[in-house]
Motif scaffolding. Structure first.
Motif, PDB file in Angstrom:
ATOM      1  N   GLN A  75       7.332 -32.620  -2.804  1.00  0.00           N
ATOM      2  CA  GLN A  75       6.340 -32.767  -3.874  1.00  0.00           C
ATOM      3  C   GLN A  75       4.904 -32.815  -3.302  1.00  0.00           C
ATOM      4  OE1 GLN A  75       7.013 -36.245  -6.233  1.00  0.00           O
ATOM      5  NE2 GLN A  75       5.469 -35.667  -7.741  1.00  0.00           N
ATOM      6  N   ASP A  76       4.763 -33.593  -2.217  1.00  0.00           N
ATOM      7  CA  ASP A  76       3.446 -33.695  -1.581  1.00  0.00           C
ATOM      8  C   ASP A  76       3.008 -32.349  -1.016  1.00  0.00           C
ATOM      9  OD1 ASP A  76       3.478 -36.385  -2.109  1.00  0.00           O
ATOM     10  OD2 ASP A  76       4.372 -36.895  -0.170  1.00  0.00           O
ATOM     11  N   PHE A  77       3.980 -31.658  -0.432  1.00  0.00           N
ATOM     12  CA  PHE A  77       3.668 -30.354   0.146  1.00  0.00           C
ATOM     13  C   PHE A  77       3.228 -29.380  -0.955  1.00  0.00           C
ATOM     14  CE2 PHE A  77       5.294 -26.066   1.327  1.00  0.00           C
ATOM     15  CZ  PHE A  77       4.362 -25.801   2.315  1.00  0.00           C
ATOM     16  N   SER A  78       3.928 -29.434  -2.103  1.00  0.00           N
ATOM     17  CA  SER A  78       3.580 -28.548  -3.218  1.00  0.00           C
ATOM     18  C   SER A  78       2.163 -28.832  -3.716  1.00  0.00           C
ATOM     19  CB  SER A  78       4.573 -28.734  -4.371  1.00  0.00           C
ATOM     20  OG  SER A  78       5.877 -28.469  -3.920  1.00  0.00           O
ATOM     21  N   LEU A  79       1.823 -30.114  -3.794  1.00  0.00           N
ATOM     22  CA  LEU A  79       0.466 -30.483  -4.230  1.00  0.00           C
ATOM     23  C   LEU A  79      -0.587 -29.993  -3.239  1.00  0.00           C
ATOM     24  CD1 LEU A  79       1.021 -34.136  -5.498  1.00  0.00           C
ATOM     25  CD2 LEU A  79       0.313 -32.174  -6.869  1.00  0.00           C
ATOM     26  N   PHE A  80      -0.248 -30.151  -1.969  1.00  0.00           N
ATOM     27  CA  PHE A  80      -1.156 -29.687  -0.918  1.00  0.00           C
ATOM     28  C   PHE A  80      -1.382 -28.176  -1.023  1.00  0.00           C
ATOM     29  CE2 PHE A  80      -0.718 -27.526   3.247  1.00  0.00           C
ATOM     30  CZ  PHE A  80      -2.019 -27.687   3.708  1.00  0.00           C
ATOM     31  N   LEU A  81      -0.288 -27.447  -1.226  1.00  0.00           N
ATOM     32  CA  LEU A  81      -0.373 -25.987  -1.311  1.00  0.00           C
ATOM     33  C   LEU A  81      -1.175 -25.558  -2.545  1.00  0.00           C
ATOM     34  CD1 LEU A  81       0.751 -23.518   0.291  1.00  0.00           C
ATOM     35  CD2 LEU A  81       2.563 -23.414  -1.400  1.00  0.00           C
ATOM     36  N   LYS A  82      -0.959 -26.274  -3.619  1.00  0.00           N
ATOM     37  CA  LYS A  82      -1.674 -25.958  -4.870  1.00  0.00           C
ATOM     38  C   LYS A  82      -3.188 -26.057  -4.649  1.00  0.00           C
ATOM     39  CE  LYS A  82      -1.580 -27.225  -9.754  1.00  0.00           C
ATOM     40  NZ  LYS A  82      -1.070 -28.186 -10.724  1.00  0.00           N
ATOM     41  N   GLU A  83      -3.568 -27.056  -3.870  1.00  0.00           N
ATOM     42  CA  GLU A  83      -4.987 -27.263  -3.617  1.00  0.00           C
ATOM     43  C   GLU A  83      -5.527 -26.282  -2.573  1.00  0.00           C
ATOM     44  OE1 GLU A  83      -7.446 -30.977  -2.035  1.00  0.00           O
ATOM     45  OE2 GLU A  83      -6.025 -31.459  -3.618  1.00  0.00           O
ATOM     46  N   ALA A  84      -4.714 -26.075  -1.521  1.00  0.00           N
ATOM     47  CA  ALA A  84      -5.183 -25.239  -0.403  1.00  0.00           C
ATOM     48  C   ALA A  84      -5.170 -23.755  -0.745  1.00  0.00           C
ATOM     49  CB  ALA A  84      -4.329 -25.500   0.837  1.00  0.00           C
ATOM     50  N   SER A  85      -4.188 -23.320  -1.518  1.00  0.00           N
ATOM     51  CA  SER A  85      -4.071 -21.895  -1.814  1.00  0.00           C
ATOM     52  C   SER A  85      -3.500 -21.700  -3.226  1.00  0.00           C
ATOM     53  CB  SER A  85      -3.174 -21.238  -0.754  1.00  0.00           C
ATOM     54  OG  SER A  85      -3.067 -19.874  -1.000  1.00  0.00           O
ATOM     55  N   PRO A  86      -4.355 -21.812  -4.235  1.00  0.00           N
ATOM     56  CA  PRO A  86      -3.852 -21.752  -5.620  1.00  0.00           C
ATOM     57  C   PRO A  86      -3.140 -20.434  -5.940  1.00  0.00           C
ATOM     58  CG  PRO A  86      -6.161 -22.419  -5.559  1.00  0.00           C
ATOM     59  CD  PRO A  86      -5.806 -22.003  -4.177  1.00  0.00           C
ATOM     60  N   GLY A  87      -3.619 -19.333  -5.335  1.00  0.00           N
ATOM     61  CA  GLY A  87      -3.011 -18.028  -5.594  1.00  0.00           C
ATOM     62  C   GLY A  87      -1.568 -17.982  -5.104  1.00  0.00           C
ATOM     63  N   SER A  88      -1.365 -18.419  -3.882  1.00  0.00           N
ATOM     64  CA  SER A  88      -0.013 -18.414  -3.316  1.00  0.00           C
ATOM     65  C   SER A  88       0.894 -19.388  -4.056  1.00  0.00           C
ATOM     66  CB  SER A  88      -0.049 -18.817  -1.839  1.00  0.00           C
ATOM     67  OG  SER A  88      -0.916 -17.987  -1.142  1.00  0.00           O
ATOM     68  N   PHE A  89       0.278 -20.478  -4.547  1.00  0.00           N
ATOM     69  CA  PHE A  89       1.075 -21.499  -5.232  1.00  0.00           C
ATOM     70  C   PHE A  89       1.761 -20.937  -6.485  1.00  0.00           C
ATOM     71  CE2 PHE A  89       1.517 -24.876  -8.386  1.00  0.00           C
ATOM     72  CZ  PHE A  89       2.355 -25.746  -7.683  1.00  0.00           C
ATOM     73  N   ILE A  90       1.109 -19.996  -7.165  1.00  0.00           N
ATOM     74  CA  ILE A  90       1.701 -19.403  -8.381  1.00  0.00           C
ATOM     75  C   ILE A  90       3.051 -18.764  -8.027  1.00  0.00           C
ATOM     76  CG2 ILE A  90       1.405 -17.594 -10.135  1.00  0.00           C
ATOM     77  CD1 ILE A  90      -1.673 -18.157  -9.844  1.00  0.00           C
ATOM     78  N   PHE A  91       3.072 -18.033  -6.897  1.00  0.00           N
ATOM     79  CA  PHE A  91       4.316 -17.387  -6.461  1.00  0.00           C
ATOM     80  C   PHE A  91       5.308 -18.425  -5.917  1.00  0.00           C
ATOM     81  CE2 PHE A  91       1.166 -14.062  -6.399  1.00  0.00           C
ATOM     82  CZ  PHE A  91       1.849 -12.977  -6.932  1.00  0.00           C
ATOM     83  N   TYR A  92       4.764 -19.375  -5.167  1.00  0.00           N
ATOM     84  CA  TYR A  92       5.594 -20.439  -4.575  1.00  0.00           C
ATOM     85  C   TYR A  92       6.340 -21.213  -5.653  1.00  0.00           C
ATOM     86  CZ  TYR A  92       6.392 -25.164  -2.688  1.00  0.00           C
ATOM     87  OH  TYR A  92       6.939 -26.368  -2.337  1.00  0.00           O
ATOM     88  N   ASN A  93       5.645 -21.506  -6.729  1.00  0.00           N
ATOM     89  CA  ASN A  93       6.199 -22.329  -7.793  1.00  0.00           C
ATOM     90  C   ASN A  93       7.406 -21.680  -8.470  1.00  0.00           C
ATOM     91  OD1 ASN A  93       5.926 -24.847  -8.861  1.00  0.00           O
ATOM     92  ND2 ASN A  93       4.719 -24.165 -10.614  1.00  0.00           N
ATOM     93  N   LYS A  94       7.471 -20.342  -8.396  1.00  0.00           N
ATOM     94  CA  LYS A  94       8.586 -19.646  -9.025  1.00  0.00           C
ATOM     95  C   LYS A  94       9.794 -19.523  -8.104  1.00  0.00           C
ATOM     96  CE  LYS A  94       5.495 -16.896 -11.898  1.00  0.00           C
ATOM     97  NZ  LYS A  94       4.784 -15.617 -11.985  1.00  0.00           N
ATOM     98  N   LEU A  95       9.642 -19.926  -6.860  1.00  0.00           N
ATOM     99  CA  LEU A  95      10.747 -19.791  -5.886  1.00  0.00           C
ATOM    100  C   LEU A  95      11.822 -20.852  -6.122  1.00  0.00           C
ATOM    101  CD1 LEU A  95       8.767 -19.258  -2.536  1.00  0.00           C
ATOM    102  CD2 LEU A  95      10.086 -17.535  -3.772  1.00  0.00           C
ATOM    103  N   PRO A  96      13.090 -20.528  -5.801  1.00  0.00           N
ATOM    104  CA  PRO A  96      14.133 -21.560  -5.872  1.00  0.00           C
ATOM    105  C   PRO A  96      13.866 -22.659  -4.837  1.00  0.00           C
ATOM    106  CG  PRO A  96      15.081 -19.354  -5.610  1.00  0.00           C
ATOM    107  CD  PRO A  96      13.620 -19.214  -5.409  1.00  0.00           C
ATOM    108  N   ASP A  97      14.437 -23.832  -5.075  1.00  0.00           N
ATOM    109  CA  ASP A  97      14.159 -24.997  -4.226  1.00  0.00           C
ATOM    110  C   ASP A  97      14.497 -24.777  -2.756  1.00  0.00           C
ATOM    111  OD1 ASP A  97      13.098 -26.373  -6.266  1.00  0.00           O
ATOM    112  OD2 ASP A  97      14.818 -27.698  -6.611  1.00  0.00           O
ATOM    113  N   GLN A  98      15.563 -24.009  -2.509  1.00  0.00           N
ATOM    114  CA  GLN A  98      15.959 -23.819  -1.106  1.00  0.00           C
ATOM    115  C   GLN A  98      14.845 -23.116  -0.311  1.00  0.00           C
ATOM    116  OE1 GLN A  98      19.259 -21.104  -2.427  1.00  0.00           O
ATOM    117  NE2 GLN A  98      18.740 -20.085  -0.481  1.00  0.00           N
ATOM    118  N   TYR A  99      14.163 -22.161  -0.954  1.00  0.00           N
ATOM    119  CA  TYR A  99      13.052 -21.470  -0.297  1.00  0.00           C
ATOM    120  C   TYR A  99      11.871 -22.407  -0.110  1.00  0.00           C
ATOM    121  CZ  TYR A  99      15.394 -16.962  -0.884  1.00  0.00           C
ATOM    122  OH  TYR A  99      16.266 -15.919  -0.801  1.00  0.00           O
ATOM    123  N   LYS A 100      11.652 -23.228  -1.139  1.00  0.00           N
ATOM    124  CA  LYS A 100      10.550 -24.191  -1.043  1.00  0.00           C
ATOM    125  C   LYS A 100      10.768 -25.154   0.122  1.00  0.00           C
ATOM    126  CE  LYS A 100       9.199 -24.224  -5.899  1.00  0.00           C
ATOM    127  NZ  LYS A 100       9.269 -24.948  -7.170  1.00  0.00           N
TER     128      LYS A 100
END
Lengths: 133, 329
Positions: A75-100
């Motif tokens: 969860q913390d990593f996802s928040l960090f990514l959202k802040e650091a790279s919002p564009g990549s986060f859009i794609f990241y957020n759609k990935l299954p948990d195992q990839y995350k």
């Protein structure tokens, strides 16, 4: 004569104060030193007592069991990514948990955000190929 | 006796004193690339941990390792004095640990550094480390103003590097046998690693965007290693290092004199390649940060990921005087 003495003493005072300022740590350095001293004391005491200022502890709460969020959980990593790279986060957020999870672990090891971004797009296109609809 | 000021000689001394801490593989202290990882199920001894840290810091997991120049991007060392004055030096560095042929077998490693900015611009240095520990290292410096190569003696352990808070001992010369080691415990790292805070995330010449403080090591398991110097009247009595229990990366070192904390060095480490299923010690420095508590002086060396390369197909002849002579002013 008195005036000259006064000027001399004022000059000496200002010189001394500037010297002492030169040897002092500025506020941010002091916070950093407080944090590492608290960290070091844990070797002796066995418990970590966070310093009053938490900027170097990577935490927002004083709960010692949870001190240091530092992207340790997904969860913390996802928040960090959202802040650091919002564009990549859009794609990241759609990935299954195992990839995350995989991306999170990779970041902890390498600290290479550019590589993480590339992998997010790689995994996204892999999934798109597997499920074209 | 007439003492004449010779600019060439002065510059030469400056070069030796300011050679970067990136030149690290110069003392092997009984450690080389054959050092194996300790068994996972047992806690290594303090001496073994010190040897593993030495292995990681001298890049013995690689045949060769470079922090090179990629376009305008380079490694940069930023120094901020107690008065607030900031200076920076850009450089590249190439290390070779692979000397196996009959004619090269006396050599342990060679290290080449080239400076690209500041007073040392155009200066190059080639350091040769021999397998025979009794044999002195060769320090060869290319002096661009003279267009000549000069040889120098090894610097002192407590010489400061280029006005930074790092000493040659901190980064290059200190061997595991120079100290007595004691394991003081195992715990989690609790804090982020230091940076020059007002430069975090800012665009900087050579390095591009400077990194934010590294907090991703928080809650990783670390050994506490107390290392007491064997040198008399030394600038510190002992130091405490925080060492990753898996990779042996030393994230932090605290220096004490008369039980007072006098200096801190933090190192952010990264695994060169997450797909590399091999040695967890195959790491590189992402940055070094140092703070001298006696003066308030700070140093920050930043190594952008894109300048790092390793195990490149390069001939051993690259690490030679010939390359030094090719350096452009």
């Amino acid at each position: 004569m008195r005036q000259i003495k006064l000027i001399q003493s004022l000059f000496l005072l200002s010189l001394l104060s500037s010297l002492s300022i030169g040897n002092q740590l500025h506020a941010m350095q002091s916070e950093y030193v407080d944090a590492i001293k608290a960290d070091y004391h844990e070797f002796n005491s066995g418990t970590f007592e966070p310093p009053p200022e938490l900027t170097w502890v990577g935490a927002v709460s004083t709960d010692t069991s949870n001190a240091g969020l530092a992207y340790e959980n997904l969860q913390d990593f996802s928040l960090f990514l959202k802040e650091a790279s919002p564009g990549s986060f859009i794609f990241y957020n759609k990935l299954p948990d195992q990839y995350k999870d995989q991306l999170h672990q990779q970041y902890l090891k390498t600290g290479n955000l550019d590589e993480i971004k590339k992998d997010i797009f790689k995994y996204s296109s892999e999934i798109k190929k597997q499920n074209p609809n | 006796m007439n003492i004449q000021f010779k600019p060439g000689k002065w510059l030469s001394c400056l070069c030796v004193l300011t050679i970067s801490f990136f030149i690290t593989a110069t003392a092997f202290g009984g450690v080389d690339s054959t050092l194996e990882l300790p068994a996972e199920d047992e806690i290594p001894s303090a001496e073994e941990i010190a040897r593993q840290v030495y292995f990681a810091n001298h890049f013995y997991a690689f045949k060769n390792f470079s922090i090179e120049r990629r376009g305008r991007t380079m490694t940069v060392l930023i120094n901020r004095s107690s008065s607030g004055k900031v200076t920076a030096t850009a450089l590249e560095r190439h290390l070779n640990n692979k000397y196996q042929s009959a004619e090269d077998e006396v050599i342990q490693s060679r290290d080449l550094a080239i400076f690209h900015s500041g007073k040392l611009r155009g200066t190059g240095m080639l350091i040769t480390e021999y397998k025979d520990e009794e044999k002195n290292k060769d320090y060869m410096v290319w002096l661009p103003a003279l267009r000549k190569i000069r040889r120098f003696a090894q610097p002192q352990h407590d010489d400061a590097w280029g006005g930074s808070v790092f000493t040659f001992g901190d980064v290059t010369l200190r061997k595991p046998d120079d100290e007595e080691h004691e394991l003081i415990g195992k715990k989690k790292l609790r804090t982020c690693l230091g940076t020059i805070d007002d430069l975090e995330g800012k665009h900087y010449r050579y390095a591009g965007e400077l990194p934010e403080r590294s907090c991703r090591h928080i809650n990783k398991e670390v050994y506490g290693l107390k290392s007491t110097t064997r040198f008399d009247y030394w600038w510190y009595d002992y130091r405490i290092s925080y060492i990753d229990t898996t990779s042996f990366a030393d994230y932090r070192t605290l220096y004490f004199k008369d039980d007072e904390l006098i200096k801190v060095i933090d190192r952010d480490w990264g695994l060169v390649d997450s797909d590399r299923e091999g040695d967890p010690r195959a790491l590189f420095w992402k940055y070094w940060y140092g703070l001298d508590l006696r003066t308030g002086q700070e140093s920050w060396a930043v190594i952008p990921q894109k300048v790092v390369s390793y195990n490149k197909k390069r001939r051993n002849s690259f690490w030679s005087e010939k390359t030094l002579r090719k350096i452009k002013r």
